[in-house]
Design an enzyme around this catalytic site. Structure first.
Site, short mmCIF file in Angstrom:
data_model
loop_
_atom_site.label_atom_id
_atom_site.label_comp_id
_atom_site.label_asym_id
_atom_site.label_seq_id
_atom_site.Cartn_x
_atom_site.Cartn_y
_atom_site.Cartn_z
N GLY A 196 24.20 -29.71 -33.34
CA GLY A 196 24.09 -30.76 -33.60
C GLY A 196 23.85 -31.11 -34.80
O GLY A 196 23.03 -30.21 -36.02
N ASN A 197 23.80 -32.46 -35.07
CA ASN A 197 23.55 -33.19 -36.27
C ASN A 197 22.68 -34.63 -36.02
O ASN A 197 23.40 -34.90 -34.70
CB ASN A 197 24.32 -33.33 -36.97
CG ASN A 197 25.30 -34.03 -37.29
OD1 ASN A 197 25.74 -35.23 -36.82
ND2 ASN A 197 26.77 -33.17 -36.99
#
Ligand code: CTP
Length: 387
Positions: A196-197
């Site tokens: 993810g980020n």
């Protein structure tokens, strides 16, 4: 000058005296002002003072015509009334009006810095934002108790300016379909893990709330938001890059597209079914590229659609790359965000961006994401010829 019918809510607090000046400024600017004080506010300043300045009586019950006003501004907004509004309590004329009113609401909180910082207030503020309430301040400064910190009400001139903007722009994007992507995608590695980020979706949510306040029909394609989506907005969940591409491109005929989501550029090529066990060996993951949605929108666009991209990059070189993207992706505007700094950007309440377009660049100073959202939509409206 665009005039409006303004309801001015005043709650209990020493800053109530500054609301007298705000009343005077609003009246002088040509607005029709109806003061509504809470019983607590009347302990600080007499209703008569406001009635004299506004040349209008204060309503002592919720008259139906009240909710037809153009704007409700609450200044100062105390921690107590803030909590009531977040929960939808209606125990006096002001809180009743706020609950019955579905027009734009601007609130200027003022309280002790520790009250502002308290987890309960933080949660209430997020709730209010998600209800579409625009906040102005509080500012850092000396408080009535002699403390220094975040909690002082914004100056009446600043509040007046925001009122003016809200009244003037309330129909600016009416009839326009605005598509906004927000948040960060998560690409599965197996059934429980993902890549993810750090995007929270705050900027995209602020853009959605602001577009809604300007009368647009808003769709928010949401990738794992960590803030609530604003009300009055059509929310389409899209947790992965693939889903985000599908949902966005399916609505690609919108009048305006704001690609604020942090979409993964790569995803694991072969996500494992079930949970991959720990066996002490290293785990090699092959990543494959995802669809570049923004580029695809740029290629596909046939109508006079306005396309806005976001670029999170580092320093002068990053800005240079944002300029290149403008052409490479055929977009009208790139919002550049320098991620080298940790006081702005990812998961922060503030941002500082540069608007990059073919006709030049505009540096927006560090400001709350709501203000940045308003400036981005000003630029959009200008390009649509709606400003
Ligand atoms: N974007 C997109 N689809 C992707 C990746 C990004 O639509 N698969 C959009 C983002 O929403 C954002 C813009 O493209 O509006 C960011 O551009 P991008 O070129 O992806 O920027 P970076 O990833 O920061 O830079 P680069 O890929 O050039 O290293």
């Amino acid at each position: 000058m665009c005039m409006g019918r303004v309801l001015l809510g005043v709650t209990g607090g020493i800053a109530a005296y500054k609301a007298c000046e705000l009343t005077r400024l609003l009246v002088r600017a040509g607005h029709e002002v109806t003061p509504i004080l809470t019983p607590e506010a009347e302990r600080f300043v007499a209703a008569q003072t406001f009635e004299a300045l506004a040349r209008r009586e204060m309503p002592r019950e919720l008259f139906p015509h009240l909710v037809e006003a153009d704007l409700l501004v609450i200044a100062p907004l105390s921690a107590n009334t803030l909590a009531k509004l977040a929960q939808g309590l209606a125990d006096n004329v002001l809180t009743q009006t706020a609950l019955a009113f579905d027009g734009p609401v601007l609130a200027a909180p003022a309280m002790n810095p520790r009250m502002w910082a308290h987890a309960a207030t933080r949660a209430n503020v997020e709730l209010l934002r998600s209800h579409g309430v625009e906040l102005v301040g509080p500012e850092e400064g000396d408080t009535a108790e002699g403390e220094v910190g975040m909690g002082r009400m914004s100056e009446p001139e600043e509040i007046l300016e925001r009122c003016r903007s809200l009244v003037e722009k309330r129909d600016q994007l009416r009839g326009r379909r605005v598509l906004i992507t927000a948040g960060g995608t998560r690409e599965p590695l197996d059934a429980v893990r993902f890549l993810g980020n750090r995007s929270s979706g705050r900027m995209g949510a602020a853009l959605a709330a602001e577009a809604r306040r300007r009368g647009a029909e808003v769709t928010l394609v949401a990738a794992n938001l960590s803030v609530p989506a604003p009300v009055g907005v059509d929310v389409v969940p899209a947790p992965t890059a693939e889903e985000l591409a599908r949902e966005t491109l399916a609505r690609g005929d919108a009048d305006v597209v704001l690609m604020a989501a942090a979409v993964a550029d790569y995803r694991p090529a072969d996500p494992q079914a079930g949970k991959s066990p720990k066996d002490g060996d290293s785990w090699t993951v092959t990543l494959e590229p995802t669809t570049d949605v923004l580029r695809e929108l740029g290629v596909r666009r046939t109508n006079g659609q306005l396309l806005v991209g976001f670029a999170a990059d580092v320093g002068e070189r990053g800005l240079e790359r944002a300029r290149e993207k403008l052409e490479a992706k055929q977009v009208d505007l790139i919002v550049f965000n320098d991620i080298a700094r940790d006081d702005i950007g990812f998961d922060a309440a503030e941002n500082e961006v540069v608007l990059v377009s073919a006709d030049g660049e505009r540096q927006l100073g560090k400001a709350a994401k709501e203000r940045i959202a308003a400036a981005i939509l000003d630029a959009v409206a200008e390009r649509l010829g709606a400003a």
